[in-house]
Design a protein around this motif. Structure first.
Motif, PDB file in Angstrom:
ATOM      1  N   LYS A 155      79.351 -21.675  36.481  1.00 49.02           N
ATOM      2  CA  LYS A 155      80.001 -22.526  37.492  1.00 49.02           C
ATOM      3  C   LYS A 155      81.360 -23.044  37.015  1.00 49.02           C
ATOM      4  O   LYS A 155      82.316 -23.080  37.793  1.00 49.02           O
ATOM      5  CB  LYS A 155      79.066 -23.677  37.861  1.00 49.02           C
ATOM      6  CG  LYS A 155      77.818 -23.183  38.612  1.00 49.02           C
ATOM      7  CD  LYS A 155      76.748 -24.247  38.683  1.00 49.02           C
ATOM      8  CE  LYS A 155      75.532 -23.777  39.464  1.00 49.02           C
ATOM      9  NZ  LYS A 155      74.377 -24.661  39.278  1.00 49.02           N
ATOM     10  N   GLU A 171      66.145 -22.272  37.506  1.00 47.20           N
ATOM     11  CA  GLU A 171      66.305 -20.832  37.694  1.00 47.20           C
ATOM     12  C   GLU A 171      64.989 -20.152  37.334  1.00 47.20           C
ATOM     13  O   GLU A 171      64.141 -20.734  36.661  1.00 47.20           O
ATOM     14  CB  GLU A 171      67.408 -20.316  36.755  1.00 47.20           C
ATOM     15  CG  GLU A 171      68.774 -20.903  37.029  1.00 47.20           C
ATOM     16  CD  GLU A 171      69.327 -20.498  38.382  1.00 47.20           C
ATOM     17  OE1 GLU A 171      69.380 -19.308  38.698  1.00 47.20           O
ATOM     18  OE2 GLU A 171      69.700 -21.403  39.153  1.00 47.20           O
ATOM     19  N   TYR A 213      63.891 -26.521  41.282  1.00 51.22           N
ATOM     20  CA  TYR A 213      65.311 -26.613  40.944  1.00 51.22           C
ATOM     21  C   TYR A 213      65.717 -25.561  39.915  1.00 51.22           C
ATOM     22  O   TYR A 213      66.846 -25.097  39.900  1.00 51.22           O
ATOM     23  CB  TYR A 213      65.653 -27.988  40.343  1.00 51.22           C
ATOM     24  CG  TYR A 213      65.347 -29.149  41.240  1.00 51.22           C
ATOM     25  CD1 TYR A 213      65.544 -29.061  42.617  1.00 51.22           C
ATOM     26  CD2 TYR A 213      64.871 -30.350  40.716  1.00 51.22           C
ATOM     27  CE1 TYR A 213      65.276 -30.141  43.432  1.00 51.22           C
ATOM     28  CE2 TYR A 213      64.602 -31.433  41.534  1.00 51.22           C
ATOM     29  CZ  TYR A 213      64.798 -31.316  42.891  1.00 51.22           C
ATOM     30  OH  TYR A 213      64.535 -32.376  43.690  1.00 51.22           O
ATOM     31  N   ASP A 237      69.336 -22.513  32.716  1.00 56.98           N
ATOM     32  CA  ASP A 237      69.663 -23.928  32.948  1.00 56.98           C
ATOM     33  C   ASP A 237      69.805 -24.661  31.624  1.00 56.98           C
ATOM     34  O   ASP A 237      70.854 -25.235  31.335  1.00 56.98           O
ATOM     35  CB  ASP A 237      68.553 -24.610  33.772  1.00 56.98           C
ATOM     36  CG  ASP A 237      68.458 -24.056  35.175  1.00 56.98           C
ATOM     37  OD1 ASP A 237      69.453 -24.139  35.906  1.00 56.98           O
ATOM     38  OD2 ASP A 237      67.389 -23.539  35.552  1.00 56.98           O
ATOM     39  N   ASN A 265      74.814 -28.635  36.821  1.00 58.43           N
ATOM     40  CA  ASN A 265      73.458 -28.076  36.834  1.00 58.43           C
ATOM     41  C   ASN A 265      72.455 -29.174  37.155  1.00 58.43           C
ATOM     42  O   ASN A 265      72.303 -30.141  36.403  1.00 58.43           O
ATOM     43  CB  ASN A 265      73.154 -27.429  35.476  1.00 58.43           C
ATOM     44  CG  ASN A 265      71.786 -26.785  35.461  1.00 58.43           C
ATOM     45  OD1 ASN A 265      70.798 -27.413  35.089  1.00 58.43           O
ATOM     46  ND2 ASN A 265      71.708 -25.545  35.905  1.00 58.43           N
ATOM     47  N   GLY A 266      71.776 -29.008  38.294  1.00 53.22           N
ATOM     48  CA  GLY A 266      70.843 -30.023  38.769  1.00 53.22           C
ATOM     49  C   GLY A 266      69.610 -30.139  37.897  1.00 53.22           C
ATOM     50  O   GLY A 266      69.111 -31.243  37.652  1.00 53.22           O
ATOM     51  N   THR A 267      69.129 -29.005  37.414  1.00 54.72           N
ATOM     52  CA  THR A 267      67.897 -29.009  36.612  1.00 54.72           C
ATOM     53  C   THR A 267      68.071 -29.833  35.342  1.00 54.72           C
ATOM     54  O   THR A 267      67.245 -30.692  35.027  1.00 54.72           O
ATOM     55  CB  THR A 267      67.520 -27.556  36.237  1.00 54.72           C
ATOM     56  OG1 THR A 267      67.358 -26.829  37.443  1.00 54.72           O
ATOM     57  CG2 THR A 267      66.256 -27.501  35.420  1.00 54.72           C
ATOM     58  N   LYS A 294      76.003 -17.390  41.557  1.00 58.43           N
ATOM     59  CA  LYS A 294      77.077 -17.764  40.613  1.00 58.43           C
ATOM     60  C   LYS A 294      77.229 -16.772  39.470  1.00 58.43           C
ATOM     61  O   LYS A 294      78.320 -16.587  38.945  1.00 58.43           O
ATOM     62  CB  LYS A 294      76.871 -19.177  40.070  1.00 58.43           C
ATOM     63  CG  LYS A 294      75.482 -19.449  39.519  1.00 58.43           C
ATOM     64  CD  LYS A 294      74.662 -20.242  40.478  1.00 58.43           C
ATOM     65  CE  LYS A 294      73.185 -20.082  40.142  1.00 58.43           C
ATOM     66  NZ  LYS A 294      72.342 -21.047  40.763  1.00 58.43           N
TER      67      LYS A 294
HETATM   68  N1  HSE Z   1      69.287 -23.930  38.688  1.00 58.62           N
HETATM   69  C1  HSE Z   1      70.461 -24.394  39.331  1.00 58.62           C
HETATM   70  C2  HSE Z   1      70.614 -25.883  39.080  1.00 58.62           C
HETATM   71  C3  HSE Z   1      70.361 -24.126  40.793  1.00 58.62           C
HETATM   72  O1  HSE Z   1      69.646 -26.493  38.618  1.00 58.62           O
HETATM   73  O2  HSE Z   1      71.675 -26.455  39.276  1.00 58.62           O
HETATM   74  C4  HSE Z   1      71.608 -24.375  41.565  1.00 58.62           C
HETATM   75  O3  HSE Z   1      72.659 -23.580  41.136  1.00 58.62           O
END
Ligand code: HSE
Length: 405
Positions: free
Chosen positions: A200, A185, A183, A191, A154-156, A100
């Motif tokens: 994103k 970076e 998860y 993050d 952002n998942g983290t 990204k």
């Molecule tokens: N570090 C990113 C997240 C990984 O937590 O969303 C996926 O792009």
């Protein structure tokens, strides 16, 4: 038989290599021919790996091998990913990426080269991990004017906030859990400071509005200032805290875009997006609200999106996919001072309540015996900043966030 190369054998790259082995038969059926990983590029030593014979260190081998038609870039970051991507496209190979940062910073340039070379530059995995969202925006919603997109990107940070809300964990403990689960970076500040979500939302904004929105012109705030006090107060207002990326068409035709923590009503579908999951709301003028939900990070979910792009590039080897945008500069981005929102504010000090009422007039206090916090009426960011500055002369402002409504 189509041959591909995978650059970067980290979490996502190794997932892609596995996936092409595990699902080889069904992929061959969908692509019309088998797809085989011919090379893997990584500077680290993988001599003991089951795929050891595929590793090369010199990208030139791939660049000069006419058998390789698709290059998968899962190195991440800009260096050497930028150089390898450009060389692969110039060599007439399609490039598929989950990177990204590279798409957000250099997407317009790569899309232009891909167009000139009649190859594809595809990046579904760069937003929302395994969730199909870019292709649906570009194709399934193509008959709409998209006017707004917002969501958990952002998942983290969503994992961290979920653990703070549900288990009362401190920010630090929740972050180390997220890192253990793979998860985060490499540099967690991407993050937690909101840079990853910013890249994103820039990709989503560029795709939705057709002009490259560069991260340098977009304000991003992460979750490092969110405290367990804010989590409790949000709960008392029947809301949860979520880090949202948001983009909206401004009245002057420019594009609002930003990232920041928000109070989100529990009744919103976005509030129920928990853990490492992402949820993205896309509003089209004909379809109304649509929501895309799923695993936003992780080895196989992200590999799933990357590999689907590879299949697409193979199937459309002689035809370009229309997923992209034109280049643009800072003039494409709207000034956030005109953006309207409601705000949550937490303050401290003598007569804090009366100071807040005097500065903001029309506010709703959150009922709490330990803290003073309130939610404002809707106003422009410029008006909010003016009123907050007046309030901060009499009270200490401990926290402020936008509210989704
Ligand atoms: N570090 C990113 C997240 C990984 O937590 O969303 C996926 O792009």
């Amino acid at each position: 038989m189509k041959k591909i190369a995978v650059l970067g054998y980290g979490t996502v790259g190794s997932g892609v290599v596995d996936l092409f082995e595990i699902n080889a038969a069904s992929i061959a059926k969908k692509a019309g021919e088998p797809i085989e990983v011919k090379y893997i590029v990584d500077i680290r030593d993988f001599s003991q790996d089951k795929n050891a014979e595929k590793f090369v260190k010199d990208f030139g081998v791939i660049e000069n091998d006419p058998e390789v038609s698709v290059v998968v870039e899962t190195i991440g970051g800009t260096n050497p990913a930028y150089d390898f991507t450009k060389r692969a496209l110039l060599a007439g190979k399609s490039v598929v990426t989950s990177n990204k940062e590279l798409v957000a910073k250099h997407g317009a340039e790569f899309l232009q080269i891909a167009k000139e070379k009649n190859v594809n530059y595809l990046f579904e995995a760069s937003v929302g991990g395994g969730i199909p969202v870019l292709r649906p925006i570009a194709q399934c919603l193509a008959a709409n004017e998209i006017d707004e997109i917002y969501g958990i990107l952002n998942g983290t940070t969503n994992y961290i906030l979920t653990r703070m809300i549900k288990a009362g964990l401190t920010f630090e403990k929740a972050l180390s859990e997220a890192q253990e689960m793979g998860y985060a970076e490499r540099d967690p500040s991407a993050d937690i400071e909101g840079h990853d979500a910013c890249r994103k939302i820039c990709i989503l904004a560029s795709l939705a509005f057709g002009r490259h929105i560069y991260p340098d012109y977009v304000k991003a705030e992460g979750i490092t200032k969110v405290t367990l006090d804010d989590v409790r107060l949000a709960g008392k207002a029947d809301m949860v805290i979520r880090l949202l990326g948001r983009t909206k068409l401004a009245p002057d035709g420019k594009v609002f875009a930003y990232v920041g923590p928000h109070l989100v009503p529990k009744s919103s579908p976005i509030a129920s997006v928990e853990d490492v999951f992402n949820g993205i709301m896309v509003h089209g003028n004909m379809v109304g609200d649509t929501m895309f939900y799923g695993p936003g990070a992780g080895k196989y979910p992200t590999a799933s999106a990357v590999s689907a792009d590879v299949i697409d590039a193979v199937v459309h080897a002689d035809k370009r996919r229309d997923i992209g945008w034109d280049d643009a500069g800072e003039e494409a981005v709207a000034d956030m001072s005109a953006f309207t929102s409601k705000y949550y504010v937490r303050i401290e000090g003598e007569s804090a309540r009366s100071a807040a009422t005097q500065s903001f007039k029309d506010i709703e206090f959150i009922d709490d015996s330990h803290a003073t916090a309130f939610i404002t009426a809707e106003m422009s960011e410029a008006e909010f900043e003016r009123k907050l500055a007046a309030l901060s002369e009499r009270s200490e402002v401990l926290s402020r966030m936008r509210v989704l409504y």
